[in-house]
Design a protein around this motif. Structure first.
Motif, mmCIF file in Angstrom:
data_model
loop_
_atom_site.group_PDB
_atom_site.id
_atom_site.type_symbol
_atom_site.label_atom_id
_atom_site.label_comp_id
_atom_site.label_asym_id
_atom_site.label_seq_id
_atom_site.Cartn_x
_atom_site.Cartn_y
_atom_site.Cartn_z
ATOM 1 N N PHE A 143 -47.345 -87.414 -6.944
ATOM 2 C CA PHE A 143 -47.562 -88.588 -6.095
ATOM 3 C C PHE A 143 -48.067 -89.764 -6.925
ATOM 4 O O PHE A 143 -47.586 -90.898 -6.786
ATOM 5 C CB PHE A 143 -48.560 -88.251 -4.994
ATOM 6 N N ILE A 144 -49.044 -89.506 -7.791
ATOM 7 C CA ILE A 144 -49.621 -90.568 -8.609
ATOM 8 C C ILE A 144 -48.582 -91.124 -9.582
ATOM 9 O O ILE A 144 -48.509 -92.342 -9.806
ATOM 10 C CB ILE A 144 -50.851 -90.043 -9.381
ATOM 11 N N LYS A 145 -47.770 -90.235 -10.149
ATOM 12 C CA LYS A 145 -46.741 -90.679 -11.089
ATOM 13 C C LYS A 145 -45.779 -91.646 -10.410
ATOM 14 O O LYS A 145 -45.400 -92.683 -10.986
ATOM 15 C CB LYS A 145 -45.990 -89.474 -11.651
ATOM 16 N N ASN A 146 -45.380 -91.340 -9.183
ATOM 17 C CA ASN A 146 -44.503 -92.241 -8.439
ATOM 18 C C ASN A 146 -45.218 -93.558 -8.132
ATOM 19 O O ASN A 146 -44.601 -94.628 -8.162
ATOM 20 C CB ASN A 146 -44.046 -91.579 -7.140
ATOM 21 N N ARG A 147 -46.493 -93.467 -7.841
ATOM 22 C CA ARG A 147 -47.284 -94.669 -7.577
ATOM 23 C C ARG A 147 -47.338 -95.562 -8.819
ATOM 24 O O ARG A 147 -47.167 -96.784 -8.739
ATOM 25 C CB ARG A 147 -48.684 -94.251 -7.154
ATOM 26 N N LEU A 148 -47.571 -94.974 -9.977
ATOM 27 C CA LEU A 148 -47.646 -95.749 -11.216
ATOM 28 C C LEU A 148 -46.290 -96.333 -11.583
ATOM 29 O O LEU A 148 -46.209 -97.474 -12.058
ATOM 30 C CB LEU A 148 -48.169 -94.860 -12.352
ATOM 31 N N ALA A 149 -45.235 -95.565 -11.359
ATOM 32 C CA ALA A 149 -43.891 -96.077 -11.625
ATOM 33 C C ALA A 149 -43.563 -97.240 -10.693
ATOM 34 O O ALA A 149 -42.936 -98.231 -11.106
ATOM 35 C CB ALA A 149 -42.862 -94.956 -11.480
ATOM 36 N N SER A 150 -43.984 -97.142 -9.444
ATOM 37 C CA SER A 150 -43.770 -98.230 -8.484
ATOM 38 C C SER A 150 -44.490 -99.497 -8.933
ATOM 39 O O SER A 150 -43.990 -100.615 -8.755
ATOM 40 C CB SER A 150 -44.262 -97.825 -7.094
ATOM 41 N N TYR A 151 -45.660 -99.310 -9.497
ATOM 42 C CA TYR A 151 -46.407 -100.451 -10.022
ATOM 43 C C TYR A 151 -45.620 -101.140 -11.130
ATOM 44 O O TYR A 151 -45.527 -102.375 -11.179
ATOM 45 C CB TYR A 151 -47.760 -99.972 -10.539
ATOM 46 N N GLU A 152 -45.036 -100.339 -12.033
ATOM 47 C CA GLU A 152 -44.248 -100.913 -13.117
ATOM 48 C C GLU A 152 -43.029 -101.667 -12.575
ATOM 49 O O GLU A 152 -42.664 -102.730 -13.095
ATOM 50 C CB GLU A 152 -43.809 -99.814 -14.085
ATOM 51 N N ILE A 153 -42.408 -101.135 -11.541
ATOM 52 C CA ILE A 153 -41.265 -101.817 -10.916
ATOM 53 C C ILE A 153 -41.698 -103.161 -10.333
ATOM 54 O O ILE A 153 -40.995 -104.176 -10.473
ATOM 55 C CB ILE A 153 -40.634 -100.936 -9.821
ATOM 56 N N SER A 154 -42.849 -103.183 -9.679
ATOM 57 C CA SER A 154 -43.355 -104.436 -9.105
ATOM 58 C C SER A 154 -43.561 -105.490 -10.180
ATOM 59 O O SER A 154 -43.213 -106.665 -9.998
ATOM 60 C CB SER A 154 -44.674 -104.185 -8.359
ATOM 61 N N ILE A 155 -44.114 -105.068 -11.312
ATOM 62 C CA ILE A 155 -44.329 -106.008 -12.410
ATOM 63 C C ILE A 155 -43.001 -106.469 -12.996
ATOM 64 O O ILE A 155 -42.820 -107.653 -13.309
ATOM 65 C CB ILE A 155 -45.199 -105.366 -13.500
ATOM 66 N N ALA A 156 -42.050 -105.532 -13.128
ATOM 67 C CA ALA A 156 -40.726 -105.891 -13.670
ATOM 68 C C ALA A 156 -40.039 -106.925 -12.781
ATOM 69 O O ALA A 156 -39.451 -107.898 -13.276
ATOM 70 C CB ALA A 156 -39.862 -104.642 -13.800
ATOM 71 N N ARG A 157 -40.134 -106.747 -11.484
ATOM 72 C CA ARG A 157 -39.506 -107.705 -10.562
ATOM 73 C C ARG A 157 -40.234 -109.055 -10.608
ATOM 74 O O ARG A 157 -39.610 -110.107 -10.440
ATOM 75 C CB ARG A 157 -39.497 -107.144 -9.147
ATOM 76 N N LYS A 215 -54.527 -93.991 -12.625
ATOM 77 C CA LYS A 215 -54.355 -93.461 -13.981
ATOM 78 C C LYS A 215 -55.481 -92.504 -14.333
ATOM 79 O O LYS A 215 -55.253 -91.455 -14.940
ATOM 80 C CB LYS A 215 -54.291 -94.606 -14.990
ATOM 81 N N GLN A 216 -56.706 -92.865 -13.942
ATOM 82 C CA GLN A 216 -57.829 -91.989 -14.221
ATOM 83 C C GLN A 216 -57.716 -90.690 -13.431
ATOM 84 O O GLN A 216 -57.997 -89.603 -13.966
ATOM 85 C CB GLN A 216 -59.138 -92.695 -13.863
ATOM 86 N N ALA A 217 -57.283 -90.783 -12.178
ATOM 87 C CA ALA A 217 -57.100 -89.585 -11.363
ATOM 88 C C ALA A 217 -56.034 -88.683 -11.974
ATOM 89 O O ALA A 217 -56.192 -87.453 -12.018
ATOM 90 C CB ALA A 217 -56.705 -89.967 -9.936
ATOM 91 N N PHE A 218 -54.945 -89.295 -12.454
ATOM 92 C CA PHE A 218 -53.878 -88.522 -13.096
ATOM 93 C C PHE A 218 -54.428 -87.771 -14.304
ATOM 94 O O PHE A 218 -54.142 -86.579 -14.499
ATOM 95 C CB PHE A 218 -52.750 -89.461 -13.525
#
Length: 254
Positions: free
Chosen positions: A174-188, A146-149
Protein backbone atom coordinates in the motif's frame (compact mmCIF):
# COMPACT_ATOMS: atom_id res chain seq x y z
CA UNK A 1 -15.60 45.04 32.46
CA UNK A 2 -19.34 44.33 32.55
CA UNK A 3 -20.61 40.86 31.74
CA UNK A 4 -23.84 40.50 29.80
CA UNK A 5 -26.36 38.89 32.15
CA UNK A 6 -27.38 36.46 29.42
CA UNK A 7 -23.86 35.06 29.28
CA UNK A 8 -23.12 35.13 33.00
CA UNK A 9 -24.57 31.63 33.72
CA UNK A 10 -22.57 30.19 30.82
CA UNK A 11 -19.33 31.75 32.04
CA UNK A 12 -19.96 30.62 35.61
CA UNK A 13 -20.75 27.13 34.35
CA UNK A 14 -17.53 27.05 32.35
CA UNK A 15 -15.49 28.16 35.35
CA UNK A 16 -17.09 25.49 37.52
CA UNK A 17 -16.47 22.85 34.85
CA UNK A 18 -12.80 23.78 34.55
CA UNK A 19 -12.44 23.84 38.31
CA UNK A 20 -14.10 20.43 38.49
CA UNK A 21 -11.73 19.03 35.86
CA UNK A 22 -8.72 20.44 37.73
CA UNK A 23 -9.97 18.98 41.00
CA UNK A 24 -10.65 15.64 39.31
CA UNK A 25 -7.14 15.54 37.84
CA UNK A 26 -5.60 16.23 41.23
CA UNK A 27 -7.73 13.54 42.84
CA UNK A 28 -6.60 11.13 40.13
CA UNK A 29 -2.96 11.96 40.84
CA UNK A 30 -3.46 11.39 44.57
CA UNK A 31 -5.17 8.05 43.96
CA UNK A 32 -2.40 6.90 41.59
CA UNK A 33 0.29 8.02 44.02
CA UNK A 34 -1.13 5.75 46.73
CA UNK A 35 -1.58 2.63 44.62
CA UNK A 36 0.94 -0.16 44.27
CA UNK A 37 2.32 -1.42 40.97
CA UNK A 38 -0.24 -4.16 40.42
CA UNK A 39 -3.17 -1.98 41.44
CA UNK A 40 -2.00 0.76 39.09
CA UNK A 41 -1.62 -1.71 36.27
CA UNK A 42 -5.09 -3.15 36.89
CA UNK A 43 -6.46 0.38 36.81
CA UNK A 44 -4.75 1.06 33.47
CA UNK A 45 -5.99 -2.19 31.98
CA UNK A 46 -9.53 -1.34 33.03
CA UNK A 47 -9.23 2.03 31.26
CA UNK A 48 -7.96 0.27 28.13
CA UNK A 49 -10.83 -2.21 28.24
CA UNK A 50 -13.26 0.70 28.43
CA UNK A 51 -11.62 2.43 25.48
CA UNK A 52 -10.29 5.28 27.59
CA UNK A 53 -6.75 5.13 26.24
CA UNK A 54 -5.82 8.66 27.30
CA UNK A 55 -6.50 7.77 30.95
CA UNK A 56 -4.71 4.46 30.49
CA UNK A 57 -1.67 6.26 29.10
CA UNK A 58 -1.58 8.62 32.08
CA UNK A 59 -1.74 5.73 34.53
CA UNK A 60 0.82 3.64 32.66
CA UNK A 61 3.17 6.60 32.41
CA UNK A 62 2.94 7.13 36.16
CA UNK A 63 3.50 3.42 36.71
CA UNK A 64 6.51 3.41 34.37
CA UNK A 65 8.04 6.37 36.24
CA UNK A 66 7.49 4.93 39.72
CA UNK A 67 8.41 1.30 38.98
CA UNK A 68 10.80 1.36 35.99
CA UNK A 69 12.44 -1.97 36.85
CA UNK A 70 9.56 -3.95 38.32
CA UNK A 71 8.25 -7.30 37.05
CA UNK A 72 5.56 -5.49 35.06
CA UNK A 73 7.89 -2.93 33.47
CA UNK A 74 8.12 -4.50 30.00
CA UNK A 75 4.39 -5.09 29.70
CA UNK A 76 3.70 -1.59 31.01
CA UNK A 77 5.86 -0.09 28.27
CA UNK A 78 4.19 -2.19 25.59
CA UNK A 79 0.72 -1.20 26.81
CA UNK A 80 1.87 2.41 26.99
CA UNK A 81 2.93 2.25 23.34
CA UNK A 82 -0.52 1.01 22.37
CA UNK A 83 -2.35 3.53 24.58
CA UNK A 84 -0.36 6.44 23.15
CA UNK A 85 -1.02 5.14 19.64
CA UNK A 86 -4.77 4.86 20.24
CA UNK A 87 -4.74 8.36 21.73
CA UNK A 88 -3.13 9.69 18.52
CA UNK A 89 -0.09 10.94 20.43
CA UNK A 90 2.45 10.34 17.68
CA UNK A 91 5.55 11.83 19.31
CA UNK A 92 4.99 10.05 22.62
CA UNK A 93 4.31 6.77 20.84
CA UNK A 94 7.50 6.94 18.78
CA UNK A 95 9.60 8.01 21.77
CA UNK A 96 8.28 5.11 23.87
CA UNK A 97 8.85 2.65 21.02
CA UNK A 98 12.41 3.81 20.45
CA UNK A 99 13.19 3.59 24.15
CA UNK A 100 11.78 0.07 24.36
CA UNK A 101 13.80 -1.10 21.33
CA UNK A 102 16.97 0.54 22.63
CA UNK A 103 16.69 -0.96 26.12
CA UNK A 104 15.25 -4.37 25.12
CA UNK A 105 16.76 -5.36 21.75
CA UNK A 106 16.39 -9.07 22.52
CA UNK A 107 12.94 -9.00 24.08
CA UNK A 108 10.45 -11.51 22.69
CA UNK A 109 8.04 -8.70 21.79
CA UNK A 110 10.50 -6.32 20.15
CA UNK A 111 8.97 -7.24 16.78
CA UNK A 112 5.71 -5.77 18.07
CA UNK A 113 7.53 -2.52 18.81
CA UNK A 114 8.84 -2.33 15.25
CA UNK A 115 5.38 -3.11 13.92
CA UNK A 116 3.81 -0.37 16.03
CA UNK A 117 6.45 2.06 14.83
CA UNK A 118 5.38 1.39 11.26
CA UNK A 119 1.70 1.73 12.15
CA UNK A 120 2.32 5.00 13.99
CA UNK A 121 4.23 6.59 11.11
CA UNK A 122 1.68 5.30 8.63
CA UNK A 123 -1.18 6.72 10.67
CA UNK A 124 0.62 10.05 11.00
CA UNK A 125 0.62 10.31 7.21
CA UNK A 126 -3.11 9.77 6.88
CA UNK A 127 -5.46 12.71 6.69
CA UNK A 128 -8.90 11.54 7.74
CA UNK A 129 -10.62 14.72 6.62
CA UNK A 130 -9.26 14.46 3.10
CA UNK A 131 -10.17 10.80 2.88
CA UNK A 132 -13.74 11.48 4.03
CA UNK A 133 -14.40 14.22 1.50
CA UNK A 134 -12.61 12.44 -1.32
CA UNK A 135 -9.81 14.94 -1.83
CA UNK A 136 -6.73 13.51 -3.53
CA UNK A 137 -3.86 13.56 -1.04
CA UNK A 138 -1.15 11.95 -3.17
CA UNK A 139 0.76 15.21 -3.58
CA UNK A 140 1.42 15.71 0.14
CA UNK A 141 4.85 15.22 1.69
CA UNK A 142 5.32 11.43 1.94
CA UNK A 143 8.13 11.47 4.52
CA UNK A 144 6.09 9.63 7.13
CA UNK A 145 5.08 7.01 4.57
CA UNK A 146 8.74 6.47 3.71
CA UNK A 147 9.58 6.07 7.38
CA UNK A 148 6.70 3.62 7.85
CA UNK A 149 7.92 1.63 4.84
CA UNK A 150 11.41 1.43 6.37
CA UNK A 151 9.94 0.39 9.73
CA UNK A 152 7.98 -2.48 8.18
CA UNK A 153 10.95 -3.51 6.05
CA UNK A 154 13.18 -3.61 9.11
CA UNK A 155 10.61 -5.76 10.90
CA UNK A 156 10.49 -8.25 8.03
CA UNK A 157 14.26 -8.37 7.63
CA UNK A 158 14.97 -8.93 11.32
CA UNK A 159 11.90 -11.02 12.17
CA UNK A 160 10.74 -12.81 9.00
CA UNK A 161 8.72 -15.30 11.04
CA UNK A 162 6.99 -12.67 13.17
CA UNK A 163 3.21 -12.90 13.41
CA UNK A 164 3.16 -9.27 12.26
CA UNK A 165 5.24 -9.90 9.12
CA UNK A 166 2.36 -10.77 6.79
CA UNK A 167 0.41 -7.65 7.65
CA UNK A 168 3.58 -5.57 7.38
CA UNK A 169 4.14 -6.87 3.83
CA UNK A 170 0.60 -5.88 2.82
CA UNK A 171 1.09 -2.43 4.27
CA UNK A 172 4.36 -2.05 2.40
CA UNK A 173 2.51 -2.71 -0.87
CA UNK A 174 0.00 0.00 0.00
CA UNK A 175 2.76 2.44 0.96
CA UNK A 176 4.74 1.66 -2.19
CA UNK A 177 1.72 2.55 -4.33
CA UNK A 178 1.25 5.70 -2.27
CA UNK A 179 4.87 6.76 -2.83
CA UNK A 180 4.66 5.98 -6.53
CA UNK A 181 1.49 8.07 -6.76
CA UNK A 182 3.37 10.93 -5.17
CA UNK A 183 6.06 10.67 -7.84
CA UNK A 184 3.38 10.72 -10.56
CA UNK A 185 1.86 13.87 -9.06
CA UNK A 186 5.24 15.59 -9.13
CA UNK A 187 5.90 14.40 -12.70
CA UNK A 188 2.59 15.84 -13.88
CA UNK A 189 3.39 19.08 -12.08
CA UNK A 190 6.62 19.29 -14.09
CA UNK A 191 4.81 18.48 -17.31
CA UNK A 192 2.31 21.29 -16.80
CA UNK A 193 5.29 23.60 -16.55
CA UNK A 194 6.96 22.02 -19.57
CA UNK A 195 9.88 20.78 -17.47
CA UNK A 196 10.00 17.56 -19.47
CA UNK A 197 13.45 16.39 -18.36
CA UNK A 198 12.37 16.52 -14.70
CA UNK A 199 9.09 14.78 -15.56
CA UNK A 200 10.85 11.97 -17.42
CA UNK A 201 13.28 11.53 -14.55
CA UNK A 202 10.36 11.08 -12.13
CA UNK A 203 8.91 8.43 -14.42
CA UNK A 204 12.23 6.61 -14.58
CA UNK A 205 12.54 6.84 -10.79
CA UNK A 206 9.27 4.91 -10.45
CA UNK A 207 10.53 2.17 -12.78
CA UNK A 208 13.74 1.87 -10.78
CA UNK A 209 12.35 2.06 -7.24
CA UNK A 210 8.70 0.97 -7.50
CA UNK A 211 8.63 -1.45 -10.47
CA UNK A 212 5.85 -3.52 -8.88
CA UNK A 213 3.63 -0.57 -8.00
CA UNK A 214 0.35 0.29 -9.69
CA UNK A 215 1.79 3.47 -11.20
CA UNK A 216 4.22 1.94 -13.71
CA UNK A 217 1.91 2.38 -16.68
CA UNK A 218 1.47 6.09 -15.97
CA UNK A 219 5.21 6.44 -15.45
CA UNK A 220 5.91 4.95 -18.88
CA UNK A 221 3.28 7.16 -20.52
CA UNK A 222 4.85 10.24 -18.94
CA UNK A 223 8.27 9.15 -20.16
CA UNK A 224 7.01 8.62 -23.73
CA UNK A 225 5.37 12.03 -23.85
CA UNK A 226 8.30 13.80 -22.19
CA UNK A 227 10.91 12.25 -24.48
CA UNK A 228 8.70 13.05 -27.45
CA UNK A 229 8.55 16.71 -26.40
CA UNK A 230 12.32 16.72 -25.95
CA UNK A 231 12.80 15.10 -29.39
CA UNK A 232 14.77 12.26 -27.80
CA UNK A 233 13.59 9.64 -30.26
CA UNK A 234 15.58 6.64 -29.07
CA UNK A 235 14.54 7.09 -25.43
CA UNK A 236 10.96 7.70 -26.55
CA UNK A 237 10.91 4.51 -28.65
CA UNK A 238 12.37 2.43 -25.80
CA UNK A 239 9.74 3.71 -23.37
CA UNK A 240 6.97 3.07 -25.93
CA UNK A 241 8.25 -0.44 -26.57
CA UNK A 242 8.15 -1.20 -22.84
CA UNK A 243 4.69 0.31 -22.58
CA UNK A 244 3.33 -1.78 -25.47
CA UNK A 245 4.91 -4.94 -24.09
CA UNK A 246 3.50 -4.57 -20.58
CA UNK A 247 0.33 -2.55 -21.15
CA UNK A 248 -0.89 -3.29 -24.68
CA UNK A 249 -4.36 -1.90 -23.92
CA UNK A 250 -3.07 1.51 -22.90
CA UNK A 251 -5.12 4.25 -24.57
CA UNK A 252 -1.93 6.23 -24.79
CA UNK A 253 -0.55 3.86 -27.42
CA UNK A 254 -3.33 4.60 -29.86
Amino acid sequence: MKINRCFAPLIIGLILTLAGCSSSDKEEEVINANLGAQALYDRARESMANGNFAAAADTLSALDSRFPFGPLSHQVQLDLIYSYYKSAKVDQTLATIDRFIRLNPNHSDVDYAFYMRGLTNMEADNNLFQELVGIDNTDRDPSKSKQAFDDFRRLIQQFPDSKYAADARQRMVFIKNRLASYEISIARFYMRRKAFIAAANRGRYILEHYPDSNQVQQALEIMVESYDQLDLQELRDNAMKTLKLNYPNSEFIG
